[in-house]
Design an enzyme around this catalytic site. Structure first.
Site, mmCIF file in Angstrom:
data_model
loop_
_atom_site.group_PDB
_atom_site.id
_atom_site.type_symbol
_atom_site.label_atom_id
_atom_site.label_comp_id
_atom_site.label_asym_id
_atom_site.label_seq_id
_atom_site.Cartn_x
_atom_site.Cartn_y
_atom_site.Cartn_z
ATOM 1 N N ASP A 56 0.841 -1.201 0.000
ATOM 2 C CA ASP A 56 0.000 0.000 0.000
ATOM 3 C C ASP A 56 0.878 1.254 0.000
ATOM 4 O O ASP A 56 0.370 2.382 -0.041
ATOM 5 C CB ASP A 56 -1.029 -0.010 1.147
ATOM 6 C CG ASP A 56 -0.396 -0.031 2.517
ATOM 7 O OD1 ASP A 56 0.845 -0.114 2.625
ATOM 8 O OD2 ASP A 56 -1.156 0.036 3.514
ATOM 9 N N SER A 57 2.202 1.082 -0.007
ATOM 10 C CA SER A 57 3.123 2.193 -0.278
ATOM 11 C C SER A 57 2.786 2.796 -1.644
ATOM 12 O O SER A 57 3.205 3.904 -1.964
ATOM 13 C CB SER A 57 4.575 1.709 -0.259
ATOM 14 O OG SER A 57 4.725 0.531 -1.030
ATOM 15 N N ASP A 95 -1.097 -6.197 -0.386
ATOM 16 C CA ASP A 95 -1.339 -5.555 0.909
ATOM 17 C C ASP A 95 -2.826 -5.303 1.104
ATOM 18 O O ASP A 95 -3.496 -4.761 0.198
ATOM 19 C CB ASP A 95 -0.629 -4.194 0.931
ATOM 20 C CG ASP A 95 0.339 -4.065 2.079
ATOM 21 O OD1 ASP A 95 0.310 -4.899 2.996
ATOM 22 O OD2 ASP A 95 1.135 -3.110 2.041
ATOM 23 N N LYS A 125 -1.056 -9.458 2.830
ATOM 24 C CA LYS A 125 -0.300 -8.984 3.993
ATOM 25 C C LYS A 125 -1.174 -8.037 4.787
ATOM 26 O O LYS A 125 -1.938 -7.251 4.199
ATOM 27 C CB LYS A 125 0.982 -8.275 3.556
ATOM 28 C CG LYS A 125 1.779 -7.693 4.727
ATOM 29 C CD LYS A 125 3.152 -7.202 4.314
ATOM 30 C CE LYS A 125 3.173 -5.802 3.758
ATOM 31 N NZ LYS A 125 2.633 -4.752 4.651
ATOM 32 N N GLU A 127 -1.201 -5.612 8.703
ATOM 33 C CA GLU A 127 -0.368 -5.041 9.757
ATOM 34 C C GLU A 127 -0.942 -5.360 11.136
ATOM 35 O O GLU A 127 -2.167 -5.373 11.311
ATOM 36 C CB GLU A 127 -0.280 -3.515 9.589
ATOM 37 C CG GLU A 127 0.363 -3.102 8.271
ATOM 38 C CD GLU A 127 0.485 -1.587 8.109
ATOM 39 O OE1 GLU A 127 0.147 -0.827 9.056
ATOM 40 O OE2 GLU A 127 0.917 -1.155 7.025
ATOM 41 N N GLU A 194 9.520 -4.051 10.217
ATOM 42 C CA GLU A 194 9.879 -2.731 9.668
ATOM 43 C C GLU A 194 10.414 -1.816 10.769
ATOM 44 O O GLU A 194 9.771 -1.646 11.825
ATOM 45 C CB GLU A 194 8.640 -2.099 8.993
ATOM 46 C CG GLU A 194 8.954 -0.716 8.411
ATOM 47 C CD GLU A 194 7.925 -0.199 7.418
ATOM 48 O OE1 GLU A 194 6.997 -0.950 7.054
ATOM 49 O OE2 GLU A 194 8.062 0.968 7.016
HETATM 50 O O1 KIV Z 1 3.492 -1.083 1.573
HETATM 51 C C1 KIV Z 1 4.654 -1.508 1.510
HETATM 52 O O2 KIV Z 1 5.381 -1.327 0.538
HETATM 53 C C2 KIV Z 1 5.145 -2.258 2.654
HETATM 54 C C3 KIV Z 1 6.602 -2.503 2.714
HETATM 55 C C4 KIV Z 1 7.280 -1.272 3.138
HETATM 56 C C5 KIV Z 1 6.925 -3.659 3.579
HETATM 57 O O3 KIV Z 1 4.388 -2.616 3.500
#
Ligand code: KIV
Length: 292
Positions: A56-57, A95, A125, A127, A194
């Site tokens: 989600d970056s 994500d 993924k 959090e 992280e």
């Molecule tokens: O969103 C993302 O790119 C991430 C990485 C920084 C692990 O969660």
């Protein structure tokens, strides 16, 4: 045609969560990168990168938001689909964006299913630590592999008061260690660590059986992940200390764009080789028909 010159085994075989587990067992480090589009995913496949995270970056390095909190399921699906179209060999992890898994276990399962079914991902993924145990059990019970994410979890940036390193006290370190064990027991196949102290990340990595993927967590993790726009030196709004720039594409792109502008202004571009022409007789006929 592929131009890959890297490990042919990793490139040819479809990588799965089992590949990552096996790599940890064999002491082989895992190189993961983020991608958000088909072209980049294909280059990563050709480079032998075994796992791609559609993070989600996306919100920060592609969509121009200040944080990841604005990213929606529809944004994620759009970019997951693109990456899935470009990649053939990498394990693809999507994500779960903010609020797609925190409201209820049912919504978490539904949205995980969408990333797999519509987005073409192989795993998701999310959090958080112990507070996500029930959700992780529910998602994995449907057959969807889940990767955890501990330490600096960017969806909690407002609670943390910024993107600072986490688990800097003994008490916080102990809690993170317990969380890592709980995530493993709940069914996670791996955990992103992280921005935590390197020796804590190494300790966690030794004490759990599933792979740890570090970002700003030192070399003791079982693998590393970087945001691609950071490691290529494209994203310059800010650069965390843990980023190594493996290229400086921002400078390379600026120089290409400036050269393009200069050549357009001087009519040097497009040249003959960048142009199509019709046969002379057709051109003469065109002039006749248009009275020119
Ligand atoms: O969103 C993302 O790119 C991430 C990485 C920084 C692990 O969660």
């Amino acid at each position: 045609m592929s131009t890959n010159q890297h490990d042919p085994e990793i490139r040819r075989k479809k990588n799965t969560t089992q590949t990552l587990l096996q790599m940890k067992r064999m002491g082989e480090k895992i190189a993961m990168l983020t991608a958000y589009d088909a072209t980049t995913a294909a280059v990563m496949d050709d480079s032998g990168i075994p796992s791609i995270l559609v993070g989600d970056s996306l919100g920060m390095v592609v969509l121009g938001y200040e944080t990841t909190l604005q990213v929606t399921m529809e944004d994620m699906l759009h970019h997951c689909k693109a990456v899935a179209r470009g990649s053939r060999y990498a394990l693809l992890i999507g994500d779960l964006p903010f609020l797609s898994y925190q409201i209820s276990v049912q919504e978490a399962v539904r949205n995980s299913g969408r990333l797999i079914q519509e987005g073409g991902m192989h795993a998701v993924k999310l959090e958080g630590g112990r507070e996500r145990a029930e959700t992780i059990r529910a998602i994995t019970s449907t057959g969807i592999p889940v990767m955890g994410h501990l330490g600096l979890t960017p969806q909690s940036v407002n609670q943390f008061g910024g993107f600072a390193a986490q688990a800097m006290t003994a008490k916080a370190a102990q809690r993170l260690m317990e969380d890592a064990r709980i995530l493993q027991q709940s069914g996670c196949f791996g955990i992103v660590l992280e921005s935590i102290p390197a020796r804590l990340a190494e300790l966690v990595s030794k004490h759990i059986d599933i792979p740890t993927i570090g970002i700003g967590a030192g070399a003791g993790c079982d693998g590393q992940v970087l945001v691609t726009q950071d490691m290529l030196g494209m994203f310059t709004r800010f650069t965390p200390k843990f980023v190594k720039k493996f290229a400086n594409l921002n400078t390379a792109m600026q120089s290409a764009f400036q050269q393009y502008k200069t050549e357009v202004q001087s009519s040097e571009f497009p040249a003959g080789e960048n142009t199509v022409e019709m046969p002379d007789d057709e051109w003469q006929e065109t002039l006749r028909l248009t009275n020119k």
